[in-house]
Enzyme design. Sequence first.
Site, PDB file in Angstrom:
ATOM      1  N   ASP A   1       0.773  -1.053  -0.120  1.00  0.00           N
ATOM      2  CA  ASP A   1      -0.174   0.377   0.035  1.00  0.00           C
ATOM      3  C   ASP A   1       1.251   1.618  -0.049  1.00  0.00           C
ATOM      4  O   ASP A   1       1.945   1.233  -0.689  1.00  0.00           O
ATOM      5  CB  ASP A   1      -1.176  -0.175   0.741  1.00  0.00           C
TER       6      ASP A   1
ATOM      7  N   CYS B   1       1.448   1.524   5.193  1.00  0.00           N
ATOM      8  CA  CYS B   1       1.539   0.277   4.244  1.00  0.00           C
ATOM      9  C   CYS B   1      -0.708  -0.466   4.406  1.00  0.00           C
ATOM     10  O   CYS B   1       0.289  -1.606   5.407  1.00  0.00           O
ATOM     11  CB  CYS B   1       1.836  -0.995   4.520  1.00  0.00           C
TER      12      CYS B   1
END
Length: 204
Positions: free
Chosen positions: A68, A163
């Site tokens: 991410d 993340c």
Amino acid sequence: MIFKDVGVIGYAEALRIQEQLVAEVQQGGEEALLLLEHLPVYTIGAGGDRGNVLDPELEPVRVNRGGDVTYHGPGQLVCYPILDLSRRGRDLHRYLRFLERFLVELCAGLGVGCHTVPGRTGVWTGNGKLASIGVGVRRWVSMHGFALNVSPDTAPFSRINPCGMPGCSITSLSLELGEELFVDELKEMVAIRFQPLLNLHLPR
């Protein structure tokens, strides 16, 4: 294996170098490990959720890796292994587990105990996330890699859910040890340890 230390570099230039090395390995060239620090930048993986960017003025760079949103900046050792995974088992999951194991063993050598978290990719201590991992593969040649917090300013992480993890605390080797470490010291350790462990766990 070629070890290429490019110092402190912008994200676009690092990506250009990676793409060049990937093309060379695809054509039968030697595998490489790119070592660097990034100028401050936020990046987000191909499947990352824009909702994890908490600051509406922030525009992360969308990149072709897993994972991410994350932050890169000075004081963080970034390593991009350019490996021919077609000759190392063709198993991306196994490669990710190798990177985690390498980081755990590297940090243990410094006296920092860390661990993985089931269902998550990366490395943690009891105080927070120490290293992030996000890789991409082109025709079974790897790019991108891992970022190890050596002594970065952790404040920029507050602008995101690192993340994709809300409330994720960030730590560093310097915070864990209570003394300042430098990225160049870690580069030397990585250069010595990476290839032997790679050949042990992902032999060609």
